[in-house]
Scaffold this motif. Structure first.
Motif, PDB file in Angstrom:
ATOM      1  N   SER A 437      33.425  37.590  46.198  1.00 49.38           N
ATOM      2  CA  SER A 437      34.450  38.556  46.590  1.00 49.38           C
ATOM      3  C   SER A 437      35.340  38.968  45.424  1.00 49.38           C
ATOM      4  O   SER A 437      36.391  39.565  45.624  1.00 49.38           O
ATOM      5  CB  SER A 437      35.328  37.974  47.708  1.00 49.38           C
ATOM      6  N   GLY A 438      34.923  38.628  44.214  1.00 47.97           N
ATOM      7  CA  GLY A 438      35.727  38.971  43.043  1.00 47.97           C
ATOM      8  C   GLY A 438      36.846  37.989  42.775  1.00 47.97           C
ATOM      9  O   GLY A 438      37.737  38.274  41.972  1.00 47.97           O
ATOM     10  N   GLN A 439      36.816  36.802  43.409  1.00 42.00           N
ATOM     11  CA  GLN A 439      37.908  35.851  43.251  1.00 42.00           C
ATOM     12  C   GLN A 439      37.973  35.218  41.864  1.00 42.00           C
ATOM     13  O   GLN A 439      38.999  34.666  41.477  1.00 42.00           O
ATOM     14  CB  GLN A 439      37.832  34.759  44.320  1.00 42.00           C
ATOM     15  N   VAL A 440      36.888  35.289  41.112  1.00 41.63           N
ATOM     16  CA  VAL A 440      36.904  34.804  39.739  1.00 41.63           C
ATOM     17  C   VAL A 440      37.277  35.933  38.780  1.00 41.63           C
ATOM     18  O   VAL A 440      37.462  35.724  37.591  1.00 41.63           O
ATOM     19  CB  VAL A 440      35.533  34.180  39.388  1.00 41.63           C
ATOM     20  N   GLY A 441      37.420  37.136  39.316  1.00 35.92           N
ATOM     21  CA  GLY A 441      37.838  38.274  38.504  1.00 35.92           C
ATOM     22  C   GLY A 441      36.667  39.028  37.922  1.00 35.92           C
ATOM     23  O   GLY A 441      35.512  38.619  38.004  1.00 35.92           O
ATOM     24  N   HIS A 442      36.989  40.149  37.305  1.00 34.72           N
ATOM     25  CA  HIS A 442      35.973  40.989  36.690  1.00 34.72           C
ATOM     26  C   HIS A 442      35.587  40.417  35.335  1.00 34.72           C
ATOM     27  O   HIS A 442      34.434  40.154  35.046  1.00 34.72           O
ATOM     28  CB  HIS A 442      36.498  42.411  36.536  1.00 34.72           C
ATOM     29  N   ALA A 443      36.589  40.183  34.516  1.00 34.00           N
ATOM     30  CA  ALA A 443      36.471  39.540  33.221  1.00 34.00           C
ATOM     31  C   ALA A 443      35.229  39.988  32.458  1.00 34.00           C
ATOM     32  O   ALA A 443      34.949  41.159  32.337  1.00 34.00           O
ATOM     33  CB  ALA A 443      36.507  38.031  33.393  1.00 34.00           C
ATOM     34  N   ARG A 444      34.490  39.021  31.949  1.00 34.64           N
ATOM     35  CA  ARG A 444      33.348  39.320  31.075  1.00 34.64           C
ATOM     36  C   ARG A 444      32.014  39.241  31.792  1.00 34.64           C
ATOM     37  O   ARG A 444      30.960  39.331  31.167  1.00 34.64           O
ATOM     38  CB  ARG A 444      33.336  38.337  29.903  1.00 34.64           C
ATOM     39  N   ILE A 445      32.032  39.028  33.082  1.00 37.50           N
ATOM     40  CA  ILE A 445      30.786  38.683  33.765  1.00 37.50           C
ATOM     41  C   ILE A 445      30.295  39.747  34.736  1.00 37.50           C
ATOM     42  O   ILE A 445      29.262  39.591  35.350  1.00 37.50           O
ATOM     43  CB  ILE A 445      30.956  37.363  34.537  1.00 37.50           C
ATOM     44  N   GLY A 446      31.037  40.831  34.901  1.00 39.21           N
ATOM     45  CA  GLY A 446      30.695  41.790  35.938  1.00 39.21           C
ATOM     46  C   GLY A 446      31.510  41.498  37.178  1.00 39.21           C
ATOM     47  O   GLY A 446      32.070  40.414  37.333  1.00 39.21           O
ATOM     48  N   PRO A 447      31.615  42.464  38.091  1.00 38.84           N
ATOM     49  CA  PRO A 447      32.568  42.347  39.196  1.00 38.84           C
ATOM     50  C   PRO A 447      32.317  41.218  40.181  1.00 38.84           C
ATOM     51  O   PRO A 447      33.255  40.609  40.656  1.00 38.84           O
ATOM     52  CB  PRO A 447      32.473  43.711  39.876  1.00 38.84           C
ATOM     53  N   PHE A 448      31.076  40.916  40.524  1.00 39.79           N
ATOM     54  CA  PHE A 448      30.844  39.934  41.582  1.00 39.79           C
ATOM     55  C   PHE A 448      29.770  38.910  41.217  1.00 39.79           C
ATOM     56  O   PHE A 448      29.073  38.399  42.077  1.00 39.79           O
ATOM     57  CB  PHE A 448      30.469  40.656  42.883  1.00 39.79           C
ATOM     58  N   GLU A 449      29.635  38.613  39.922  1.00 40.34           N
ATOM     59  CA  GLU A 449      28.670  37.621  39.475  1.00 40.34           C
ATOM     60  C   GLU A 449      29.348  36.260  39.386  1.00 40.34           C
ATOM     61  O   GLU A 449      30.459  36.130  38.885  1.00 40.34           O
ATOM     62  CB  GLU A 449      28.094  38.008  38.112  1.00 40.34           C
ATOM     63  N   ASP A 450      28.655  35.205  39.874  1.00 36.91           N
ATOM     64  CA  ASP A 450      29.214  33.863  39.798  1.00 36.91           C
ATOM     65  C   ASP A 450      29.408  33.460  38.334  1.00 36.91           C
ATOM     66  O   ASP A 450      28.640  33.855  37.455  1.00 36.91           O
ATOM     67  CB  ASP A 450      28.280  32.865  40.486  1.00 36.91           C
ATOM     68  N   ALA A 451      30.453  32.655  38.087  1.00 37.89           N
ATOM     69  CA  ALA A 451      30.813  32.272  36.724  1.00 37.89           C
ATOM     70  C   ALA A 451      30.621  30.778  36.539  1.00 37.89           C
ATOM     71  O   ALA A 451      31.381  29.986  37.097  1.00 37.89           O
ATOM     72  CB  ALA A 451      32.265  32.656  36.444  1.00 37.89           C
ATOM     73  N   PHE A 452      29.621  30.389  35.757  1.00 37.52           N
ATOM     74  CA  PHE A 452      29.372  28.981  35.464  1.00 37.52           C
ATOM     75  C   PHE A 452      30.066  28.619  34.151  1.00 37.52           C
ATOM     76  O   PHE A 452      29.438  28.291  33.164  1.00 37.52           O
ATOM     77  CB  PHE A 452      27.871  28.708  35.396  1.00 37.52           C
ATOM     78  N   GLY A 453      31.358  28.676  34.168  1.00 35.55           N
ATOM     79  CA  GLY A 453      32.200  28.437  33.001  1.00 35.55           C
ATOM     80  C   GLY A 453      33.469  29.247  33.148  1.00 35.55           C
ATOM     81  O   GLY A 453      33.483  30.288  33.817  1.00 35.55           O
ATOM     82  N   ILE A 454      34.564  28.790  32.551  1.00 40.21           N
ATOM     83  CA  ILE A 454      35.855  29.451  32.773  1.00 40.21           C
ATOM     84  C   ILE A 454      35.857  30.854  32.188  1.00 40.21           C
ATOM     85  O   ILE A 454      35.292  31.114  31.131  1.00 40.21           O
ATOM     86  CB  ILE A 454      37.010  28.610  32.206  1.00 40.21           C
ATOM     87  N   GLN A 455      36.483  31.787  32.929  1.00 36.09           N
ATOM     88  CA  GLN A 455      36.570  33.187  32.539  1.00 36.09           C
ATOM     89  C   GLN A 455      38.043  33.601  32.499  1.00 36.09           C
ATOM     90  O   GLN A 455      38.805  33.272  33.399  1.00 36.09           O
ATOM     91  CB  GLN A 455      35.836  34.077  33.551  1.00 36.09           C
ATOM     92  N   PRO A 456      38.475  34.318  31.455  1.00 38.92           N
ATOM     93  CA  PRO A 456      39.878  34.737  31.376  1.00 38.92           C
ATOM     94  C   PRO A 456      40.199  35.802  32.412  1.00 38.92           C
ATOM     95  O   PRO A 456      39.377  36.671  32.715  1.00 38.92           O
ATOM     96  CB  PRO A 456      40.007  35.290  29.959  1.00 38.92           C
ATOM     97  N   ILE A 457      41.384  35.731  32.963  1.00 39.37           N
ATOM     98  CA  ILE A 457      41.872  36.743  33.898  1.00 39.37           C
ATOM     99  C   ILE A 457      42.846  37.643  33.140  1.00 39.37           C
ATOM    100  O   ILE A 457      43.807  37.163  32.518  1.00 39.37           O
ATOM    101  CB  ILE A 457      42.576  36.098  35.103  1.00 39.37           C
ATOM    102  N   GLU A 458      42.598  38.917  33.201  1.00 38.64           N
ATOM    103  CA  GLU A 458      43.439  39.891  32.488  1.00 38.64           C
ATOM    104  C   GLU A 458      44.281  40.667  33.486  1.00 38.64           C
ATOM    105  O   GLU A 458      43.777  41.179  34.491  1.00 38.64           O
ATOM    106  CB  GLU A 458      42.559  40.828  31.684  1.00 38.64           C
ATOM    107  N   PHE A 459      45.578  40.734  33.212  1.00 35.86           N
ATOM    108  CA  PHE A 459      46.502  41.433  34.086  1.00 35.86           C
ATOM    109  C   PHE A 459      46.815  42.813  33.519  1.00 35.86           C
ATOM    110  O   PHE A 459      46.859  42.990  32.291  1.00 35.86           O
ATOM    111  CB  PHE A 459      47.800  40.631  34.243  1.00 35.86           C
ATOM    112  N   PRO A 460      47.026  43.801  34.391  1.00 40.37           N
ATOM    113  CA  PRO A 460      47.387  45.140  33.910  1.00 40.37           C
ATOM    114  C   PRO A 460      48.675  45.113  33.088  1.00 40.37           C
ATOM    115  O   PRO A 460      49.556  44.265  33.322  1.00 40.37           O
ATOM    116  CB  PRO A 460      47.583  45.947  35.209  1.00 40.37           C
ATOM    117  N   ALA A 461      48.787  45.996  32.149  1.00 36.43           N
ATOM    118  CA  ALA A 461      49.995  46.089  31.316  1.00 36.43           C
ATOM    119  C   ALA A 461      51.187  46.461  32.201  1.00 36.43           C
ATOM    120  O   ALA A 461      51.041  47.212  33.171  1.00 36.43           O
ATOM    121  CB  ALA A 461      49.805  47.125  30.228  1.00 36.43           C
ATOM    122  N   PRO A 462      52.372  45.905  31.895  1.00 31.43           N
ATOM    123  CA  PRO A 462      53.573  46.232  32.711  1.00 31.43           C
ATOM    124  C   PRO A 462      53.841  47.720  32.734  1.00 31.43           C
ATOM    125  O   PRO A 462      53.611  48.418  31.753  1.00 31.43           O
ATOM    126  CB  PRO A 462      54.691  45.475  31.976  1.00 31.43           C
TER     127      PRO A 462
END
Length: 462
Positions: A437-462
């Motif tokens: 459901s995108g709970q790991v974020g979009h990050a470097r892996i694509g929108p809904f691909e499982d992440a077998f390793g930590i992925q950074p979460i990027e927040f929109p600029a203020p």
């Protein structure tokens, strides 16, 4: 350096001269004197060094490497909004399929939104998955965040609680006139004012057995939701959508819940509430073969039962398989019905400062701020090990380092059903595991691909 200065003035705290003629504990004794009358730096206005737990917020230091305080509530109690390192204790929450985070007191959420658990009004009502953080616009100055199966609650600096998300089956703890299945935007929960800690059930998949408990600043608890196994400590209640007192009169220092309802057999029911008291003893009630003593079906208790785990402590966490306690003396982790203390096989037990449970796993931060996870022996989605594809079974009590976390220092880790997130000491956020459901974020892996390793979460600029 005594009661009379070189200029023949009476020595006083704040004159910039360290008085050394008196032993600590005597009136007028000084451990520091920085020559000002300001609190919030290295030396307090009583000429004692600033320390976490002194009730004074330290926001400045002459030492470049000093850890400044985000909060200081004047105690060293682990189970409240301000942790023992004077950092906000619960800035991150992972539900079954969504995540929420506090960034400078503002709430951001992402992942599944089918039940309104992100707290945002989508421009496209048909969109139910958000792999990028969404701002919950109306909430400011929040200091703690908690997530359940499909609901979310936050606590403000004034101690006010707002919740949103799924409303059926006791998720959001409020009665709403003509209320439907969702509370899509944050609503105030007046009965939970003063909450300092909370835990909500977050199983691996959505089901019809949800409940939560909140702990107040005076160490009293209240709970709401399902009570099929007696986990709310009230035999007269089957389900309640509003909080009711939990074991009134007991002094409770920490609480944790975990639940899963299997309709095919009560033997597979895992529904327990656990807590520690002022003596650090672990108690549980409800039903779970991995928690309560004995063999056969229906193992449990409908009133608090002391769990013999060999240690006392204050910080606890529960999964569907077990409940664990961090010992207050050494930081060792002991779990119900576990064969040994958590740690490497044949090695020294691991030492934790923080621990969270979710699904069938545990993740936490060690005393030297490293990220470690343990639990489900098969680790299908890689919450613990680097390569879940190997399906190599672990013993469940050896903490493992998630892939990509080496070299990073962490302050907090949280788990949902099959995904996890952790925050580093510099405030960066990483997630990994199931991402349907995108709970790991979009990050470097694509929108809904499982992440077998930590992925950074990027927040929109203020």
């Amino acid at each position: 350096q005594d009661s009379c200065t070189r200029t023949c003035q009476r020595a006083r705290c704040g004159d910039g001269i360290l008085r050394t003629d008196l032993a600590q504990g005597f009136p007028g004794a000084e451990a520091c004197d920085d020559g000002n009358d300001l609190d919030g730096d290295d030396c307090l206005t009583n000429c004692q060094p600033a320390r976490c737990g002194d009730g004074v917020l330290q926001t400045d230091s002459a030492h470049a490497q000093a850890n400044l305080e985000e909060c200081d509530d004047g105690n060293r109690r682990a189970a409240d909004t301000c942790d023992n390192d004077c950092l906000w204790a619960a800035t991150l929450a992972v539900g079954s399929k969504h995540v929420c985070s506090l960034e400078d007191g503002r709430v951001w959420c992402w992942g599944d939104h089918r039940y309104g658990q992100l707290g945002v009004v989508a421009a496209n009502p048909a969109q139910t998955r958000f792999p990028r953080p969404q701002r919950v616009a109306e909430l400011e100055q929040q200091v703690a965040i908690f997530a359940g199966e499909a609901s979310t609650c936050s606590v403000s600096v004034e101690g006010l609680v707002h919740c949103w998300g799924r409303h059926s089956m006791g998720h959001v703890p409020i009665e709403i006139e003509n209320g439907g299945a969702q509370v899509p935007e944050p609503v105030l929960i007046p009965s939970l004012a003063g909450t300092v800690a909370m835990d909500l059930t977050r199983p691996e998949f959505f089901q019809n057995a949800a409940w939560g408990c909140a702990l107040s600043g005076d160490q009293q608890a209240s709970c709401w939701g399902q009570n099929r196994s007696g986990q709310l400590a009230d035999d007269d209640v089957w389900e309640t959508r509003t909080p009711i007192p939990f074991a009134p009169g007991l002094t409770i220092t920490h609480m944790a819940v975990a639940g899963l309802e299997m309709n095919d057999a009560t033997c597979h029911r895992a529904q327990q509430t656990c807590f520690s008291n002022e003596d650090g003893a672990l108690y549980c009630l409800g039903e779970n073969e991995g928690v309560f003593p004995g063999d056969g079906c229906g193992r449990g208790a409908r009133s608090p039962q002391r769990m013999e785990v060999g240690r006392t402590g204050t910080a606890i966490a529960c999964s569907l398989l077990s409940c664990c306690l961090i010992s207050q003396d050494e930081g060792h982790v002991v779990c119900t019905k576990a064969p040994r203390t958590v740690g490497p096989v044949g090695g020294e037990p691991s030492r934790f400062r923080q621990l969270a449970g979710g699904g069938e796993n545990f993740c936490g931060v060690t005393q030297n701020h490293r990220l470690r996870c343990f639990g489900d022996p098969w680790d299908i989605y890689g919450l613990q090990a680097a390569d879940p594809g190997s399906r190599e079974q672990t013993d469940g009590y050896t903490p493992l380092r998630p892939r990509g976390s080496q070299g990073l220092l962490f302050r907090e880790a949280r788990l949902g059903g099959l995904s996890a997130c952790a925050r580093t000491m510099d405030g960066s956020l990483y997630c990994w595991g199931r991402n349907d459901s995108g709970q790991v974020g979009h990050a470097r892996i694509g929108p809904f691909e499982d992440a077998f390793g930590i992925q950074p979460i990027e927040f929109p600029a203020p």
